[in-house]
Design a protein around this motif. Sequence first.
Motif, short mmCIF file in Angstrom:
data_model
loop_
_atom_site.label_atom_id
_atom_site.label_comp_id
_atom_site.label_asym_id
_atom_site.label_seq_id
_atom_site.Cartn_x
_atom_site.Cartn_y
_atom_site.Cartn_z
N LYS A 1 0.90 -1.33 0.00
CA LYS A 1 -0.02 -0.02 -0.14
C LYS A 1 0.83 1.15 0.08
O LYS A 1 2.12 1.19 0.48
CB LYS A 1 -0.92 0.12 1.13
CG LYS A 1 -1.97 -0.92 0.95
CD LYS A 1 -3.06 -0.89 2.25
CE LYS A 1 -4.46 -1.62 2.13
NZ LYS A 1 -5.21 -1.66 3.35
N GLN B 1 2.02 -4.87 3.42
CA GLN B 1 1.06 -4.76 4.61
C GLN B 1 1.36 -5.37 5.94
O GLN B 1 0.98 -4.98 7.17
CB GLN B 1 -0.35 -5.77 4.04
CG GLN B 1 -1.62 -5.67 5.08
CD GLN B 1 -2.17 -4.32 5.08
OE1 GLN B 1 -2.42 -3.77 3.98
NE2 GLN B 1 -2.22 -3.85 6.49
N ILE C 1 2.93 -2.56 7.85
CA ILE C 1 2.05 -1.85 8.42
C ILE C 1 1.46 -2.52 9.50
O ILE C 1 1.01 -1.89 10.66
CB ILE C 1 0.81 -1.53 7.32
CG1 ILE C 1 1.15 -0.52 6.23
CG2 ILE C 1 -0.30 -0.80 8.04
CD1 ILE C 1 0.40 -0.38 5.07
N ASP D 1 -3.16 3.99 2.59
CA ASP D 1 -3.47 3.89 3.96
C ASP D 1 -2.88 5.08 4.43
O ASP D 1 -1.52 5.12 4.89
CB ASP D 1 -2.79 2.39 4.57
CG ASP D 1 -3.24 2.48 6.17
OD1 ASP D 1 -3.50 3.71 6.70
OD2 ASP D 1 -3.05 1.33 6.47
N ASP E 1 -8.99 1.85 -0.37
CA ASP E 1 -8.70 1.24 0.70
C ASP E 1 -7.74 0.01 0.32
O ASP E 1 -6.74 -0.22 1.06
CB ASP E 1 -9.79 0.54 1.39
CG ASP E 1 -10.71 1.36 2.17
OD1 ASP E 1 -10.22 2.39 2.36
OD2 ASP E 1 -12.01 0.98 2.64
N SER F 1 -3.32 6.34 7.63
CA SER F 1 -3.57 6.35 8.93
C SER F 1 -2.33 6.70 9.65
O SER F 1 -2.25 7.28 10.75
CB SER F 1 -4.19 5.27 9.55
OG SER F 1 -3.35 3.93 9.21
N ILE G 1 1.61 4.69 1.74
CA ILE G 1 1.25 5.43 3.18
C ILE G 1 1.45 6.92 2.86
O ILE G 1 1.45 7.20 4.18
CB ILE G 1 2.16 4.57 4.17
CG1 ILE G 1 3.73 4.95 4.05
CG2 ILE G 1 1.79 3.25 4.16
CD1 ILE G 1 4.50 4.42 5.09
#
Length: 347
Positions: free
Chosen positions: A111, A228, A231, A328, A324, A330, A113
């Motif tokens: 992903k 992933q 993460i 990411d 999604d 977050s 980031i």
Amino acid sequence: MFTRSRLARGVFATLLAATALAATACSGGGDSDSDASTLSVQLSFIKNTQNAGEYMADSNGHYEDAGFTTVNLIAGPTAVEQSVATGKSTVAMSTAVGAASAITSEKMPIKIIGSVYSKNAFTVMSMDGPRAIHTPKDLAGKKIAVTAGTAQSIVEALARANDVDPSSITFVPAQGDTSILTSGEVDGYFGLATNELITLTQAGEKVVSLPLADNGLPLAGTSFAVSQDMIDNHRDELKAFLRAEIQGWRDAIADPEAGAQLALTKYGADLGLDEKKESQQAKDQIAFIANSETEDGQLFRLSDRTMSDNIASLKLAGIDITEDDLFDMSLLDEVYAENPELAESAK
């Protein structure tokens, strides 16, 4: 002359296995998960000024302050997505197109980031004159030079975004040589405003630039791709990396010439880089890093609107993926919540 588009370098599927081995060799053969104090960053290209923020983070001690005692900045070009998917590097410099292609076509568990180039620098260049490409409508009936990989699909997406039939465009292999444009063999050349456009302009060529981001195809450029697993299981390590990167790129934006000099005299000292071009790139790339595509003052943190626009643009390029599955943000949300001064200083 290094004029190859970063877009072309991201997804050489046929070289995945070989380049993974090369990345391992460059990083000393260790798995990035084995030692949290070791940071391995797989760059997408040679060590020129496009990675000025990484050089500043390293030289100014930001990586060390973040807890990394060993830092490997691994030069490309290579299959960067494979590098992180297999755990051979902590982070890889990909793009929205490169990462999305790897996820959908190769099923890689990666992903994005954050994005250094929240606004892509992709452009279609043409020579000033009667065959110049001033608007997307001018693409119809033209010969456009593209490098390997996904470059052609991106130009086709640009055409679709502007109601131009992609089949009306003739695509010609560029092989990284802009002389195919200046000689008149093609009408347009797909490349980067921070690379080929600077080189051509500084050579005295009168070039018309058609930037994709300003003509219906907003895509994130240079981006941090991670696995992933990183993460899920090494979140603090990634957040430490992001803090150091924010500080490094703040330094590069505040003093672009310092970043260029690090490329010229230290990190890329053996590459014969052109000082005039590197200095100009250091200045020009700031507009692609700090702009309205990010959250207010938050370097790398793509806004919700920007991510949605990226997904729509990727669909035009034939890549069907969800927000999604690709992004990411977050970790950056946590970094800025825990360190609000980083956003304030970036404004």
